[in-house]
Design an enzyme around this catalytic site. Structure first.
Site, PDB file in Angstrom:
ATOM      1  N   LEU A  33      -6.878  14.887  11.345  1.00  0.00           N
ATOM      2  CA  LEU A  33      -6.907  14.376  12.728  1.00  0.00           C
ATOM      3  C   LEU A  33      -7.555  13.003  12.835  1.00  0.00           C
ATOM      4  O   LEU A  33      -8.033  12.616  13.905  1.00  0.00           O
ATOM      5  CB  LEU A  33      -7.570  15.390  13.684  1.00  0.00           C
ATOM      6  CG  LEU A  33      -6.857  16.736  13.811  1.00  0.00           C
ATOM      7  CD1 LEU A  33      -7.559  17.624  14.850  1.00  0.00           C
ATOM      8  CD2 LEU A  33      -5.380  16.568  14.201  1.00  0.00           C
ATOM      9  N   GLY A  36      -3.873  11.701  13.680  1.00  0.00           N
ATOM     10  CA  GLY A  36      -2.933  12.654  14.280  1.00  0.00           C
ATOM     11  C   GLY A  36      -3.517  13.280  15.546  1.00  0.00           C
ATOM     12  O   GLY A  36      -4.669  13.038  15.917  1.00  0.00           O
ATOM     13  N   THR A 117       8.041   4.277   2.058  1.00  0.00           N
ATOM     14  CA  THR A 117       8.329   3.201   3.005  1.00  0.00           C
ATOM     15  C   THR A 117       9.153   2.083   2.365  1.00  0.00           C
ATOM     16  O   THR A 117       9.041   1.834   1.157  1.00  0.00           O
ATOM     17  CB  THR A 117       6.994   2.608   3.499  1.00  0.00           C
ATOM     18  OG1 THR A 117       7.256   1.387   4.199  1.00  0.00           O
ATOM     19  CG2 THR A 117       6.049   2.267   2.360  1.00  0.00           C
ATOM     20  N   TYR A 141      -0.812  -1.674   1.637  1.00  0.00           N
ATOM     21  CA  TYR A 141      -0.142  -0.453   2.104  1.00  0.00           C
ATOM     22  C   TYR A 141       1.087  -0.150   1.241  1.00  0.00           C
ATOM     23  O   TYR A 141       1.231   0.939   0.677  1.00  0.00           O
ATOM     24  CB  TYR A 141       0.251  -0.607   3.573  1.00  0.00           C
ATOM     25  CG  TYR A 141       1.200   0.456   4.055  1.00  0.00           C
ATOM     26  CD1 TYR A 141       0.812   1.795   4.084  1.00  0.00           C
ATOM     27  CD2 TYR A 141       2.500   0.141   4.457  1.00  0.00           C
ATOM     28  CE1 TYR A 141       1.691   2.781   4.508  1.00  0.00           C
ATOM     29  CE2 TYR A 141       3.379   1.115   4.886  1.00  0.00           C
ATOM     30  CZ  TYR A 141       2.973   2.430   4.904  1.00  0.00           C
ATOM     31  OH  TYR A 141       3.841   3.407   5.304  1.00  0.00           O
ATOM     32  N   PHE A 168      12.792   3.091   6.787  1.00  0.00           N
ATOM     33  CA  PHE A 168      12.831   1.741   7.345  1.00  0.00           C
ATOM     34  C   PHE A 168      12.045   1.822   8.666  1.00  0.00           C
ATOM     35  O   PHE A 168      10.929   2.305   8.635  1.00  0.00           O
ATOM     36  CB  PHE A 168      14.275   1.229   7.382  1.00  0.00           C
ATOM     37  CG  PHE A 168      14.659   0.751   5.976  1.00  0.00           C
ATOM     38  CD1 PHE A 168      14.735   1.648   4.914  1.00  0.00           C
ATOM     39  CD2 PHE A 168      14.837  -0.585   5.703  1.00  0.00           C
ATOM     40  CE1 PHE A 168      14.993   1.214   3.607  1.00  0.00           C
ATOM     41  CE2 PHE A 168      15.110  -1.033   4.419  1.00  0.00           C
ATOM     42  CZ  PHE A 168      15.185  -0.137   3.380  1.00  0.00           C
ATOM     43  N   ASN A 169      12.536   1.369   9.792  1.00  0.00           N
ATOM     44  CA  ASN A 169      11.663   1.349  10.988  1.00  0.00           C
ATOM     45  C   ASN A 169      11.802   2.631  11.801  1.00  0.00           C
ATOM     46  O   ASN A 169      12.730   2.761  12.606  1.00  0.00           O
ATOM     47  CB  ASN A 169      11.971   0.114  11.830  1.00  0.00           C
ATOM     48  CG  ASN A 169      11.398  -1.126  11.188  1.00  0.00           C
ATOM     49  OD1 ASN A 169      11.842  -1.537  10.102  1.00  0.00           O
ATOM     50  ND2 ASN A 169      10.406  -1.720  11.807  1.00  0.00           N
ATOM     51  N   LEU A 189       6.863  -2.239  17.378  1.00  0.00           N
ATOM     52  CA  LEU A 189       7.606  -2.976  18.402  1.00  0.00           C
ATOM     53  C   LEU A 189       8.017  -2.100  19.588  1.00  0.00           C
ATOM     54  O   LEU A 189       7.791  -2.470  20.743  1.00  0.00           O
ATOM     55  CB  LEU A 189       8.845  -3.619  17.759  1.00  0.00           C
ATOM     56  CG  LEU A 189       9.742  -4.382  18.723  1.00  0.00           C
ATOM     57  CD1 LEU A 189       9.001  -5.563  19.343  1.00  0.00           C
ATOM     58  CD2 LEU A 189      10.999  -4.856  18.000  1.00  0.00           C
ATOM     59  N   PHE A 207       6.782 -12.051  17.278  1.00  0.00           N
ATOM     60  CA  PHE A 207       6.238 -12.754  16.118  1.00  0.00           C
ATOM     61  C   PHE A 207       7.298 -13.614  15.449  1.00  0.00           C
ATOM     62  O   PHE A 207       7.950 -13.190  14.503  1.00  0.00           O
ATOM     63  CB  PHE A 207       5.657 -11.751  15.109  1.00  0.00           C
ATOM     64  CG  PHE A 207       4.505 -10.944  15.653  1.00  0.00           C
ATOM     65  CD1 PHE A 207       3.527 -11.515  16.447  1.00  0.00           C
ATOM     66  CD2 PHE A 207       4.389  -9.588  15.358  1.00  0.00           C
ATOM     67  CE1 PHE A 207       2.459 -10.772  16.950  1.00  0.00           C
ATOM     68  CE2 PHE A 207       3.324  -8.834  15.844  1.00  0.00           C
ATOM     69  CZ  PHE A 207       2.364  -9.430  16.649  1.00  0.00           C
ATOM     70  N   ASP A 284       5.906 -10.579   7.123  1.00  0.00           N
ATOM     71  CA  ASP A 284       7.144 -10.087   7.739  1.00  0.00           C
ATOM     72  C   ASP A 284       8.364 -10.752   7.099  1.00  0.00           C
ATOM     73  O   ASP A 284       8.591 -11.943   7.294  1.00  0.00           O
ATOM     74  CB  ASP A 284       7.161 -10.439   9.236  1.00  0.00           C
ATOM     75  CG  ASP A 284       6.730  -9.293  10.119  1.00  0.00           C
ATOM     76  OD1 ASP A 284       6.592  -8.160   9.615  1.00  0.00           O
ATOM     77  OD2 ASP A 284       6.530  -9.535  11.316  1.00  0.00           O
TER      78      ASP A 284
HETATM   79  N1  UDP Z   1       7.110  -7.335  16.270  1.00  0.00           N
HETATM   80  C1  UDP Z   1       6.876  -8.331  17.225  1.00  0.00           C
HETATM   81  N2  UDP Z   1       5.808  -8.165  18.068  1.00  0.00           N
HETATM   82  C2  UDP Z   1       4.972  -7.097  18.011  1.00  0.00           C
HETATM   83  C3  UDP Z   1       5.234  -6.086  17.036  1.00  0.00           C
HETATM   84  C4  UDP Z   1       6.313  -6.259  16.189  1.00  0.00           C
HETATM   85  O1  UDP Z   1       7.585  -9.321  17.315  1.00  0.00           O
HETATM   86  O2  UDP Z   1       4.010  -7.031  18.796  1.00  0.00           O
HETATM   87  C5  UDP Z   1       8.242  -7.511  15.360  1.00  0.00           C
HETATM   88  C6  UDP Z   1       7.826  -7.611  13.902  1.00  0.00           C
HETATM   89  O3  UDP Z   1       7.577  -8.959  13.553  1.00  0.00           O
HETATM   90  C7  UDP Z   1       9.046  -7.032  13.189  1.00  0.00           C
HETATM   91  C8  UDP Z   1       9.611  -6.021  14.185  1.00  0.00           C
HETATM   92  O4  UDP Z   1       9.030  -6.357  15.453  1.00  0.00           O
HETATM   93  O5  UDP Z   1      10.009  -8.033  13.004  1.00  0.00           O
HETATM   94  C9  UDP Z   1       9.235  -4.607  13.845  1.00  0.00           C
HETATM   95  O6  UDP Z   1       7.836  -4.552  13.634  1.00  0.00           O
HETATM   96  P1  UDP Z   1       7.052  -3.195  13.519  1.00  0.00           P
HETATM   97  O7  UDP Z   1       5.589  -3.536  13.442  1.00  0.00           O
HETATM   98  O8  UDP Z   1       7.483  -2.276  14.616  1.00  0.00           O
HETATM   99  O9  UDP Z   1       7.561  -2.563  12.160  1.00  0.00           O
HETATM  100  P2  UDP Z   1       7.544  -3.154  10.658  1.00  0.00           P
HETATM  101  O10 UDP Z   1       8.828  -3.908  10.517  1.00  0.00           O
HETATM  102  O11 UDP Z   1       6.326  -4.002  10.509  1.00  0.00           O
HETATM  103  O12 UDP Z   1       7.520  -1.916   9.828  1.00  0.00           O
END
Ligand code: UDP
Length: 322
Positions: A33, A36, A117, A141, A168-169, A189, A207, A284
């Site tokens: 926890l 979680g 991942t 990570y 992936f995401n 995101l 970003f 990124d």
């Molecule tokens: N992203 C963004 N602003 C935020 C969080 C994420 O622009 O506040 C973008 C980030 O640069 C990536 C995409 O959203 O291109 C997905 O990011 P997330 O952190 O969700 O997952 P990751 O790809 O890092 O596993």
């Protein structure tokens, strides 16, 4: 016989517990926890609060619940935090998993599905990533997840069959069961964009908008958390056929830009997502999209929930939780 789900109170873990239960499997959850939520584990599922880094506890759970296989989610999973505090990641992921594997060998549990991942790959060399793509993780990570995959591969010799699932995401929710993404701090995101649209979070910072993509923002492969859950069930079934260790990518194969995700959230919310453009986030890659052919052919897995479903489910979860 039961499936031990470590980290079963977390985001992907809790959706997988729900999925396994719905298909009639007995599940026991071990979760400390630290991130979680106890309420994400349904009534009737045996729950043990504790660490995977406690071999006596793990052996006891395996014997008490006749555990036949493990799905191992329990981990530290924030990329940024792994850069600032790598020790937490090497201890919480690698050292803890090593202890877990020792306990599983002692308890004679020989099957494990590992939550991995796409961060194991690093900067992509091809638009769609295959499992064989070079592994050059860009942060601790991703490195800890890759080292655990190598550990699992070595431990196949000791009789532990394993499958690593490289997400992936992950996004989306199961709002009718009160399950969704609740990280603290939240860095992803979809929940940040929804929070911005709801007014429960500040305007989103995108970003970077100078990437070599169709609208300048990063492209990612979003996969519904319940499609991921489905893959875990299929991986468990596949373990008997695995010769030692193998890995599968889990993604849709479709890439969406950050702007496209914001448009989708705006459609679900009925209002635009307040946002500004900021600098790129360190680490990124411009594009990260899966080639999941191997999972499709060997696991008979295919994601069936598209981006609009992902966003609609997440929207309903977050607006209900408001
Ligand atoms: N992203 C963004 N602003 C935020 C969080 C994420 O622009 O506040 C973008 C980030 O640069 C990536 C995409 O959203 O291109 C997905 O990011 P997330 O952190 O969700 O997952 P990751 O790809 O890092 O596993």
């Amino acid at each position: 016989m039961s499936i031990l789900v470590t980290g079963g109170a977390g985001y992907v873990g809790s959706h997988t517990v729900r999925w396994l239960r719905r298909s009639g499997q007995s599940v026991v959850v071990l979760d400390d926890l630290s991130t979680g939520h106890r309420c994400a584990v349904p009534d009737g599922v045996p729950f043990v609060q504790g660490s995977v880094d406690d071999p006596a506890l793990v052996v006891d759970i395996c014997r008490t619940h006749a555990v036949s296989a493990v799905v191992h989610f329990a981990a530290k999973s924030l990329v940024g935090e792994s850069v600032s505090n790598p020790r937490k990641y090497w201890t919480g992921n690698v050292v803890a998993t090593h202890a877990l594997l020792g306990a599983l060998l002692d308890a004679e549990v020989g099957k494990l599905v590992f939550s991995s991942t796409a961060a194991v790959y690093g900067e992509p060399e091809t638009p769609h990533l295959l499992e064989s793509h070079p592994k050059r993780p860009m942060n601790p990570y991703g490195r800890t997840k890759l080292v655990i995959e190598e550990l699992l591969s070595d431990y196949a010799r000791l009789g532990l069959r394993s499958i690593a699932l490289r997400y992936f995401n992950a996004a989306g929710a199961e709002p009718s069961d009160g399950l969704g993404e609740r990280h603290d701090p939240e860095t992803h995101l979809v929940p940040l964009a929804i929070g911005a649209a709801l007014g429960t979070r500040p305007a989103l910072t995108v970003f970077g908008n100078d990437y070599a993509t169709k609208d300048g923002t990063c492209v990612r492969d979003y996969v519904h958390v319940s499609d991921l859950a489905d893959a875990h069930e299929k991986a468990l079934a596949r373990l008997d056929l695995v010769d030692g260790h193998t890995a599968y990518n889990l993604g849709s194969g479709d890439g969406y830009t950050v702007k496209e995700v914001l448009d989708q959230v705006a459609r679900a919310a009925g209002v635009p997502v307040p946002h500004t453009f900021g600098p790129r986030r360190a680490g990124d890659p411009a594009v990260l999209v899966a080639d999941s052919t191997k999972a499709r052919s060997e696991l008979a897995w295919a994601p069936v929930r598209s981006l609009d479903r992902i966003v609609d489910d997440a929207w309903r979860f977050h607006s209900n939780a408001r």
